[in-house]
Design an enzyme around this catalytic site. Structure first.
Site, PDB file in Angstrom:
ATOM      1  N   ARG A   1      19.975 -41.892  40.474  1.00  0.00           N
ATOM      2  CA  ARG A   1      20.486 -42.382  39.562  1.00  0.00           C
ATOM      3  C   ARG A   1      22.057 -42.209  39.320  1.00  0.00           C
ATOM      4  O   ARG A   1      23.101 -42.162  39.795  1.00  0.00           O
ATOM      5  CB  ARG A   1      20.798 -40.868  38.050  1.00  0.00           C
ATOM      6  CG  ARG A   1      19.228 -40.241  38.301  1.00  0.00           C
ATOM      7  CD  ARG A   1      18.260 -41.007  37.369  1.00  0.00           C
ATOM      8  NE  ARG A   1      17.199 -40.070  36.792  1.00  0.00           N
ATOM      9  CZ  ARG A   1      17.070 -39.588  35.716  1.00  0.00           C
ATOM     10  NH1 ARG A   1      17.987 -39.524  34.613  1.00  0.00           N
ATOM     11  NH2 ARG A   1      15.279 -39.577  36.142  1.00  0.00           N
TER      12      ARG A   1
ATOM     13  N   SER B   1      12.914 -32.714  31.427  1.00  0.00           N
ATOM     14  CA  SER B   1      12.676 -33.236  30.202  1.00  0.00           C
ATOM     15  C   SER B   1      11.069 -33.533  30.151  1.00  0.00           C
ATOM     16  O   SER B   1      11.022 -33.313  31.315  1.00  0.00           O
ATOM     17  CB  SER B   1      13.556 -34.336  29.840  1.00  0.00           C
ATOM     18  OG  SER B   1      14.906 -34.627  29.514  1.00  0.00           O
TER      19      SER B   1
ATOM     20  N   ARG C   1      26.659 -30.630  38.390  1.00  0.00           N
ATOM     21  CA  ARG C   1      25.959 -30.413  37.440  1.00  0.00           C
ATOM     22  C   ARG C   1      24.609 -32.043  37.915  1.00  0.00           C
ATOM     23  O   ARG C   1      23.736 -32.133  37.874  1.00  0.00           O
ATOM     24  CB  ARG C   1      25.329 -29.863  36.278  1.00  0.00           C
ATOM     25  CG  ARG C   1      25.932 -30.432  35.067  1.00  0.00           C
ATOM     26  CD  ARG C   1      25.714 -29.582  33.714  1.00  0.00           C
ATOM     27  NE  ARG C   1      26.123 -30.416  33.074  1.00  0.00           N
ATOM     28  CZ  ARG C   1      26.127 -31.482  31.759  1.00  0.00           C
ATOM     29  NH1 ARG C   1      24.820 -31.492  31.858  1.00  0.00           N
ATOM     30  NH2 ARG C   1      26.924 -32.280  30.836  1.00  0.00           N
ATOM     31  N   HIS C   2      25.567 -33.245  38.109  1.00  0.00           N
ATOM     32  CA  HIS C   2      25.010 -34.357  38.082  1.00  0.00           C
ATOM     33  C   HIS C   2      24.974 -34.596  39.884  1.00  0.00           C
ATOM     34  O   HIS C   2      26.223 -34.428  40.229  1.00  0.00           O
ATOM     35  CB  HIS C   2      25.462 -35.586  38.177  1.00  0.00           C
ATOM     36  CG  HIS C   2      25.045 -35.028  36.308  1.00  0.00           C
ATOM     37  ND1 HIS C   2      25.610 -34.259  35.553  1.00  0.00           N
ATOM     38  CD2 HIS C   2      23.881 -35.496  34.903  1.00  0.00           C
ATOM     39  CE1 HIS C   2      25.519 -34.893  33.804  1.00  0.00           C
ATOM     40  NE2 HIS C   2      24.482 -35.692  34.191  1.00  0.00           N
TER      41      HIS C   2
ATOM     42  N   GLU D   1      20.663 -27.904  30.728  1.00  0.00           N
ATOM     43  CA  GLU D   1      18.768 -28.538  30.814  1.00  0.00           C
ATOM     44  C   GLU D   1      18.550 -29.104  31.976  1.00  0.00           C
ATOM     45  O   GLU D   1      19.570 -28.792  33.320  1.00  0.00           O
ATOM     46  CB  GLU D   1      19.329 -30.661  30.260  1.00  0.00           C
ATOM     47  CG  GLU D   1      18.237 -30.889  30.240  1.00  0.00           C
ATOM     48  CD  GLU D   1      17.830 -32.358  30.238  1.00  0.00           C
ATOM     49  OE1 GLU D   1      18.455 -32.984  29.327  1.00  0.00           O
ATOM     50  OE2 GLU D   1      17.325 -32.896  30.691  1.00  0.00           O
TER      51      GLU D   1
ATOM     52  N   ARG E   1      18.906 -28.049  39.995  1.00  0.00           N
ATOM     53  CA  ARG E   1      19.036 -27.211  38.933  1.00  0.00           C
ATOM     54  C   ARG E   1      18.633 -26.337  38.605  1.00  0.00           C
ATOM     55  O   ARG E   1      18.811 -25.085  39.113  1.00  0.00           O
ATOM     56  CB  ARG E   1      19.376 -28.364  37.354  1.00  0.00           C
ATOM     57  CG  ARG E   1      20.606 -29.810  37.026  1.00  0.00           C
ATOM     58  CD  ARG E   1      20.053 -30.653  35.971  1.00  0.00           C
ATOM     59  NE  ARG E   1      21.081 -31.260  35.939  1.00  0.00           N
ATOM     60  CZ  ARG E   1      21.112 -31.630  35.190  1.00  0.00           C
ATOM     61  NH1 ARG E   1      20.661 -31.159  34.003  1.00  0.00           N
ATOM     62  NH2 ARG E   1      22.622 -32.896  35.247  1.00  0.00           N
TER      63      ARG E   1
ATOM     64  N   GLU F   1      24.800 -42.973  37.966  1.00  0.00           N
ATOM     65  CA  GLU F   1      25.755 -41.743  37.040  1.00  0.00           C
ATOM     66  C   GLU F   1      26.332 -41.764  37.156  1.00  0.00           C
ATOM     67  O   GLU F   1      27.805 -41.324  39.076  1.00  0.00           O
ATOM     68  CB  GLU F   1      25.696 -40.395  37.233  1.00  0.00           C
ATOM     69  CG  GLU F   1      24.026 -40.197  36.846  1.00  0.00           C
ATOM     70  CD  GLU F   1      23.509 -39.291  35.993  1.00  0.00           C
ATOM     71  OE1 GLU F   1      24.293 -39.573  35.225  1.00  0.00           O
ATOM     72  OE2 GLU F   1      22.435 -39.157  35.760  1.00  0.00           O
TER      73      GLU F   1
HETATM   74  P1  AMO Z   1      15.620 -36.947  33.011  1.00  0.00           P
HETATM   75  O1  AMO Z   1      16.707 -38.193  33.007  1.00  0.00           O
HETATM   76  O2  AMO Z   1      15.819 -35.597  31.639  1.00  0.00           O
HETATM   77  O3  AMO Z   1      13.940 -37.161  32.460  1.00  0.00           O
HETATM   78  O4  AMO Z   1      15.465 -35.933  33.880  1.00  0.00           O
HETATM   79  C1  AMO Z   1      14.221 -34.642  33.734  1.00  0.00           C
HETATM   80  C2  AMO Z   1      15.369 -33.759  34.831  1.00  0.00           C
HETATM   81  O5  AMO Z   1      15.516 -33.916  36.310  1.00  0.00           O
HETATM   82  C3  AMO Z   1      17.159 -33.645  36.287  1.00  0.00           C
HETATM   83  N1  AMO Z   1      18.065 -35.081  36.183  1.00  0.00           N
HETATM   84  C4  AMO Z   1      19.058 -34.519  37.517  1.00  0.00           C
HETATM   85  N2  AMO Z   1      19.736 -33.761  37.741  1.00  0.00           N
HETATM   86  C5  AMO Z   1      20.557 -33.554  38.782  1.00  0.00           C
HETATM   87  N3  AMO Z   1      21.221 -34.511  38.402  1.00  0.00           N
HETATM   88  C6  AMO Z   1      21.068 -36.134  38.126  1.00  0.00           C
HETATM   89  N4  AMO Z   1      21.906 -37.303  38.110  1.00  0.00           N
HETATM   90  C7  AMO Z   1      19.624 -35.870  37.052  1.00  0.00           C
HETATM   91  N5  AMO Z   1      19.207 -36.426  36.638  1.00  0.00           N
HETATM   92  C8  AMO Z   1      18.167 -35.674  35.800  1.00  0.00           C
HETATM   93  C9  AMO Z   1      17.540 -32.602  35.070  1.00  0.00           C
HETATM   94  C10 AMO Z   1      16.393 -33.268  33.992  1.00  0.00           C
HETATM   95  O6  AMO Z   1      16.280 -31.774  33.109  1.00  0.00           O
HETATM   96  N6  AMO Z   1      10.947 -39.480  33.565  1.00  0.00           N
HETATM   97  C11 AMO Z   1      11.353 -38.306  32.799  1.00  0.00           C
HETATM   98  C12 AMO Z   1      10.435 -37.362  32.757  1.00  0.00           C
HETATM   99  C13 AMO Z   1       9.398 -36.512  32.182  1.00  0.00           C
HETATM  100  O7  AMO Z   1       9.161 -36.835  31.101  1.00  0.00           O
HETATM  101  O8  AMO Z   1       8.626 -36.590  32.456  1.00  0.00           O
HETATM  102  C14 AMO Z   1      12.654 -37.853  32.711  1.00  0.00           C
HETATM  103  O9  AMO Z   1      13.143 -38.444  34.278  1.00  0.00           O
HETATM  104  O10 AMO Z   1      17.322 -31.441  35.490  1.00  0.00           O
END
Ligand code: AMO
Ligand code: ATP
Length: 434
Positions: free
Chosen positions: A211, A360, A219-220, A357, A408, A213
């Site tokens: 990602r 998702s 937490r990212h 979170e 997480r 970001e």
């Molecule tokens: P989402 O984008 O919410 O959903 O990602 C799911 C979970 O992945 C973790 N997460 C991360 N952890 C650390 N750093 C990041 N940059 C990061 N981005 C996401 C979080 C988050 O809740 N395709 C959907 C899932 C689905 O519907 O099956 C998805 O990717 O804990």
């Protein structure tokens, strides 16, 4: 293993060869002790200066801390030794000498900031409490795999170099693939759905997601480990049951199999497995409850995403893990199915830890024509996703799933302050090596 004994297996009466790092040397005059450390623990090596060969004593006591040595000798019981046994050496070889100045003190007596620790992970991991995090990480991933297998899921591995993104265009890392534009995958979303639509039915994947970001938060990560599930003939509630089962299995495994590691982290007293069913609040109930606390400057209205502040407020109010269900369709991705009787309302859910979170997920849109409409509404070109949508024409069952952030999960289980502590070599805005 080059004919050596792990320190934890050295028993009184044995003649052993042990090998590892020089943890500490204590010279008390006529007697001196070297503490040798390996993956399994520590052992005391005793030097009685008057009774032992001068060269042996000199080599043993002059060696720098953190050098690698190999020692052969006899093991004796010694109640005053840290582990109740000690080795009287007959031979000692310095295998690899460490420079006297270390960038980081593995004994932990001198604190180092996170950035220094991450720059020197090899030395950092020589600390019991850091090694414990990664032992627990391994145990959590083992337990998660086993629980998915118990849920009759097949482990899959999907490509990380892809042609299209799924979770929002701005967070993609572009790469060049033989002259063509490609991306690092943000989520195995579309691939896991394509496999759930085959006879395999229930799948899981533990793998990296990427990602881009921009922000820098505790937490990212820019490269994270996603724990994904997808199941045919599942609805959102079935997927929530699986998510809850996986999270609880991770806690239980740590509780059962990681007591030494919890102790190294100072968590043995306070470690708790979440009890009871995780409450399932609708998005509507969630915003009402947040507004009722009066903690936010501005009241939330239907359609708002929950800001971090709001998540924290609700987390404190609920006091444990909980789900938020039935999100507004407009803030959930195209692949999430809406309720049949209300297209403003989606089947999307999040699983929350009071701090953040974790998950998702949702039921997926499996009806081809609705799916195509969803792409258009989200400003995506359905033609680019033809490799995915065309499979919806050949018998796609209703299905649901989720993505759980692996780091997480580890971070919340262990109460780590920063997600980077749960990754060996984190990727963030500032960090591309090591
Ligand atoms: P989402 O984008 O919410 O959903 O990602 C799911 C979970 O992945 C973790 N997460 C991360 N952890 C650390 N750093 C990041 N940059 C990061 N981005 C996401 C979080 C988050 O809740 N395709 C959907 C899932 C689905 O519907 O099956 C998805 O990717 O804990
Ligand atoms: P010498 O052996 O010549 O008398 P010394 O006076 O330095 O030399 P000791 O009096 O035997 O040695 O011990 C010094 C300290 O080390 C004491 O506090 C003792 O309790 C401790 N000690 C001695 N032997 C051991 C051992 N095998 N393991 C751990 N601690 C020990």
């Amino acid at each position: 293993m080059q004919d050596r004994t792990y320190t934890e297996d050295a028993e009184p009466g044995d003649d052993v060869t042990v090998a590892g790092w020089v943890h500490e040397i204590r010279d008390l005059g006529g007697i001196a002790f070297l503490i040798l450390r390996d993956a399994t623990g520590k052992i005391q090596i005793k030097f009685e200066k008057d009774e032992m060969d001068d060269d042996l004593v000199e080599t043993g006591l002059d060696v720098t801390r953190e050098s690698v040595i190999r020692v052969s000798g006899s093991v004796e019981a010694e109640p005053r030794a840290p582990t109740g046994v000690e080795v009287t050496p007959e031979e000692l070889e310095v295998v690899s000498e460490a420079e006297p100045e270390l960038p980081l003190d593995p004994s932990g007596k001198v604190d180092a900031d996170l950035s220094t620790r991450l720059d020197n992970r090899t030395l950092d991991l020589r600390k019991d409490e850091v090694q414990a995090v990664f032992e627990i990480r391994a145990e959590i991933l083992r337990a998660v795999r086993e629980q998915f297998r118990a849920f009759r899921c097949t482990e899959i591995n999907t490509p990380k170099i892809v042609a299209t993104g799924t979770e929002g265009g701005t967070e993609l890392f572009p790469i060049t693939y033989f002259g063509e534009e490609a991306f690092m995958n943000q989520s195995p979303q579309l691939f896991k759905q394509l496999i759930a639509g085959s006879n395999v039915e229930r799948v899981f994947e533990i793998g990296p997601i990427f990602r881009a970001e921009e922000h820098n938060t505790p937490r990212h990560l820019n490269e994270a480990t996603s724990i994904d599930f997808e199941g045919a003939f599942c609805d959102a509630h079935d997927a929530m049951d699986v998510a809850e089962g996986i999270v609880k299995a991770a806690y239980e495994a740590v509780n059962e199999n990681c007591s030494a590691e919890l102790e190294a982290l100072g968590l043995e007293e306070e470690f708790e497995i979440p009890e009871g069913d995780f409450p399932r609040l609708s998005y509507e109930e969630a915003i009402e409850r947040i507004n009722a606390t009066g903690e936010l400057d501005e009241q939330l209205v239907w359609g708002d995403d929950l800001p971090t502040e709001a998540e924290k407020t609700l987390g404190d109010d609920v006091g444990g893990h909980y789900f938020i269900t039935d999100w507004p369709s407009e803030i959930k991705p195209f692949y999430i199915k809406d309720h049949d009787d209300d297209e403003e309302l989606s089947t999307g859910f999040d699983l929350m830890h009071p701090r953040m979170e974790l998950v998702s997920g949702g039921q997926r849109e499996h009806r081809n024509e609705h799916l195509i409409e969803g792409f258009e509404q989200q400003g995506l070109d359905p033609e680019q996703f033809e490799y995915y949508t065309k499979m919806f024409k050949y018998g796609m069952p209703p299905h649901a799933g989720f993505g759980l952030g692996g780091e997480r999960l580890i971070m919340t289980i262990l109460g780590l302050d920063n997600i980077r502590e749960a990754v060996l070599f984190p990727r963030d805005r500032q960090r591309l090596s090591p």
